[in-house]
Write a protein that holds these residues in place. Structure first.
Motif, short mmCIF file in Angstrom:
data_model
loop_
_atom_site.label_atom_id
_atom_site.label_comp_id
_atom_site.label_asym_id
_atom_site.label_seq_id
_atom_site.Cartn_x
_atom_site.Cartn_y
_atom_site.Cartn_z
N ALA A 38 76.22 4.28 -70.05
CA ALA A 38 77.02 4.99 -71.05
C ALA A 38 76.09 5.68 -72.05
O ALA A 38 75.51 5.04 -72.92
CB ALA A 38 77.94 4.01 -71.78
N PRO A 64 82.67 8.77 -60.31
CA PRO A 64 83.83 7.92 -60.65
C PRO A 64 84.86 7.82 -59.53
O PRO A 64 85.54 6.81 -59.41
CB PRO A 64 84.41 8.58 -61.90
CG PRO A 64 83.83 9.96 -61.93
CD PRO A 64 82.52 9.89 -61.24
N THR A 85 77.50 8.15 -67.16
CA THR A 85 78.62 8.67 -67.95
C THR A 85 78.14 9.11 -69.33
O THR A 85 77.12 8.64 -69.83
CB THR A 85 79.73 7.62 -68.12
OG1 THR A 85 79.26 6.55 -68.97
CG2 THR A 85 80.17 7.04 -66.78
N ASP A 87 79.86 9.87 -73.26
CA ASP A 87 81.03 9.83 -74.14
C ASP A 87 80.96 10.94 -75.19
O ASP A 87 79.87 11.35 -75.61
CB ASP A 87 81.11 8.48 -74.85
CG ASP A 87 81.68 7.40 -73.96
OD1 ASP A 87 81.93 7.65 -72.77
OD2 ASP A 87 81.87 6.27 -74.47
N ALA A 108 78.07 12.57 -62.19
CA ALA A 108 78.24 11.98 -63.52
C ALA A 108 79.63 12.30 -64.02
O ALA A 108 80.35 13.13 -63.45
CB ALA A 108 77.18 12.51 -64.48
N ALA A 109 80.01 11.64 -65.12
CA ALA A 109 81.30 11.89 -65.76
C ALA A 109 81.09 12.11 -67.24
O ALA A 109 80.29 11.41 -67.88
CB ALA A 109 82.25 10.71 -65.54
N TYR A 111 83.24 12.37 -70.88
CA TYR A 111 84.52 12.04 -71.50
C TYR A 111 84.67 12.81 -72.80
O TYR A 111 83.84 12.69 -73.71
CB TYR A 111 84.60 10.52 -71.70
CG TYR A 111 84.62 9.80 -70.37
CD1 TYR A 111 85.81 9.67 -69.66
CD2 TYR A 111 83.44 9.34 -69.80
CE1 TYR A 111 85.82 9.06 -68.41
CE2 TYR A 111 83.44 8.74 -68.55
CZ TYR A 111 84.64 8.60 -67.86
OH TYR A 111 84.65 8.01 -66.62
N THR A 236 90.16 9.72 -65.00
CA THR A 236 89.20 8.73 -65.50
C THR A 236 89.18 8.79 -67.02
O THR A 236 89.33 9.87 -67.61
CB THR A 236 87.80 8.94 -64.89
OG1 THR A 236 86.94 7.87 -65.29
CG2 THR A 236 87.20 10.28 -65.28
N ALA A 238 87.62 6.82 -70.87
CA ALA A 238 86.71 5.91 -71.57
C ALA A 238 87.33 5.54 -72.90
O ALA A 238 87.72 6.41 -73.68
CB ALA A 238 85.35 6.56 -71.77
N ARG A 280 80.42 -1.18 -68.89
CA ARG A 280 79.34 -0.20 -68.92
C ARG A 280 78.16 -0.75 -69.71
O ARG A 280 78.30 -1.62 -70.57
CB ARG A 280 79.79 1.11 -69.57
CG ARG A 280 80.74 1.92 -68.72
CD ARG A 280 80.93 3.32 -69.28
NE ARG A 280 81.57 3.31 -70.59
CZ ARG A 280 81.74 4.39 -71.34
NH1 ARG A 280 81.28 5.57 -70.92
NH2 ARG A 280 82.35 4.31 -72.51
#
Length: 310
Positions: A38, A64, A85, A87, A108-109, A111, A236, A238, A280
């Protein structure tokens, strides 16, 4: 940032942990666990590149969707699986992280806080710290410095947090400067570059401090805006500040979310049992190689818990 002496002590402890006889034991166990990293912004692109190059050499990067498939089908991911990920949707994910991830082909993701998209508004916690530093006052934060004030705000009922922020703005000698945020077009650039875009609420309250109607609105409004920008619904999520709330989990299930992530500094299962409560590991781009190694192995999180860390 820590002082020079404090940073030196941390580096010494990180080196001791990395060379501890426990490290190989933890590393072997971590191979059978999922590491979800994270990040927030990328303030050290050189160090971040080294971290990602290490993952490309030694780990099995996954996205994800693969985590969701493993959870839903109860089929474990490959050993040493890692998900990266980010945030809050910091602009440096576009400028610094995306080129590195694309070159190394690491999924990767990201948020996103949807109320900040196409604005120059700072994160509310950044704004609060600035306002306190410049004389902002509110009864709920009496006598607290910037960091302690932000911590206190996260514990208040959300309506009181919003009132306290308004009082800080009204009393501070200087308002917080603007902050470059992502545009909707840049979110699509991240999507086109291979990142999965996820929901991080409309304005990043701690959901367990929200009443029912505002909680629903935070999730649904962000979901609808992301759907319009992406051309498909996000799946997805967070939790802001990592604060899980069972009411939020119910809404996420109704909206069709496949994964949701905490911020608890723990490894997860290779086939997560609770796909809307996946652990995470907290990490930064400036995390040194010794600490990065012990975070991946699980030794640092174990020591962190023993010391009473959340």
């Amino acid at each position: 940032m820590p002082t020079t002496d404090r940073a030196a002590r941390r580096r010494g402890i990180d080196a001791l942990l990395r060379h501890s006889p426990l490290q190989p034991v933890f590393r072997a166990r971590a191979a059978r666990r999922l590491a979800v990293l994270a990040y927030h912004g990328i303030d050290d692109p050189v160090a971040f590149r080294a971290q990602m190059e290490r993952l490309a050499r030694t780990a099995h990067p996954v996205g994800p969707e693969q985590v969701a498939d493993a959870a839903e089908r109860r089929r474990p991911l490959p050993p040493r699986s890692v998900l990266v990920t980010f945030d809050d949707g910091d602009h440096t994910v576009l400028t610094h992280a995306l080129p590195i991830l694309a070159r190394l082909r690491i999924p990767a993701a990201a948020y996103v806080i949807t109320d900040l998209v196409d604005t120059d508004r700072p994160y509310w916690w950044t704004e609060a710290a600035h306002l306190v530093r410049h004389g902002g006052r509110t009864p709920a934060l009496h006598g607290l410095g910037p960091a302690a004030a932000v911590h206190r705000l996260k514990t208040l009922p959300d309506a009181q947090r919003l009132l306290s922020l308004a009082e800080l703005r009204a009393t501070a000698r200087r308002q917080a400067p603007g902050q470059r945020q992502l545009s909707a077009a840049e979110i699509r650039t991240l999507l086109d570059g291979g990142l999965t875009i996820g929901n991080h609420t409309a304005s990043h309250p701690c959901l367990d401090r929200c009443d029912d109607d505002p909680l629903d609105a935070q999730l649904v409004d962000a979901h609808d805006r992301l759907t319009s920008w992406l051309g498909h619904p996000p799946t997805t999520f967070a939790y802001p500040n990592g604060n899980h709330d069972p009411r939020a989990e119910t809404v996420l299930r109704t909206l069709g979310y496949r994964t949701a992530f905490l911020f608890d500094h723990r490894h997860a299962d290779l086939a997560p049992t609770h796909r809307l409560r996946i652990s995470r590991l907290r990490v930064n781009s400036h995390t040194g190689p010794d600490r990065f190694d012990t975070i991946l192995s699980g030794l640092h999180p174990a020591v962190h818990r023993l010391r009473g860390g959340r």
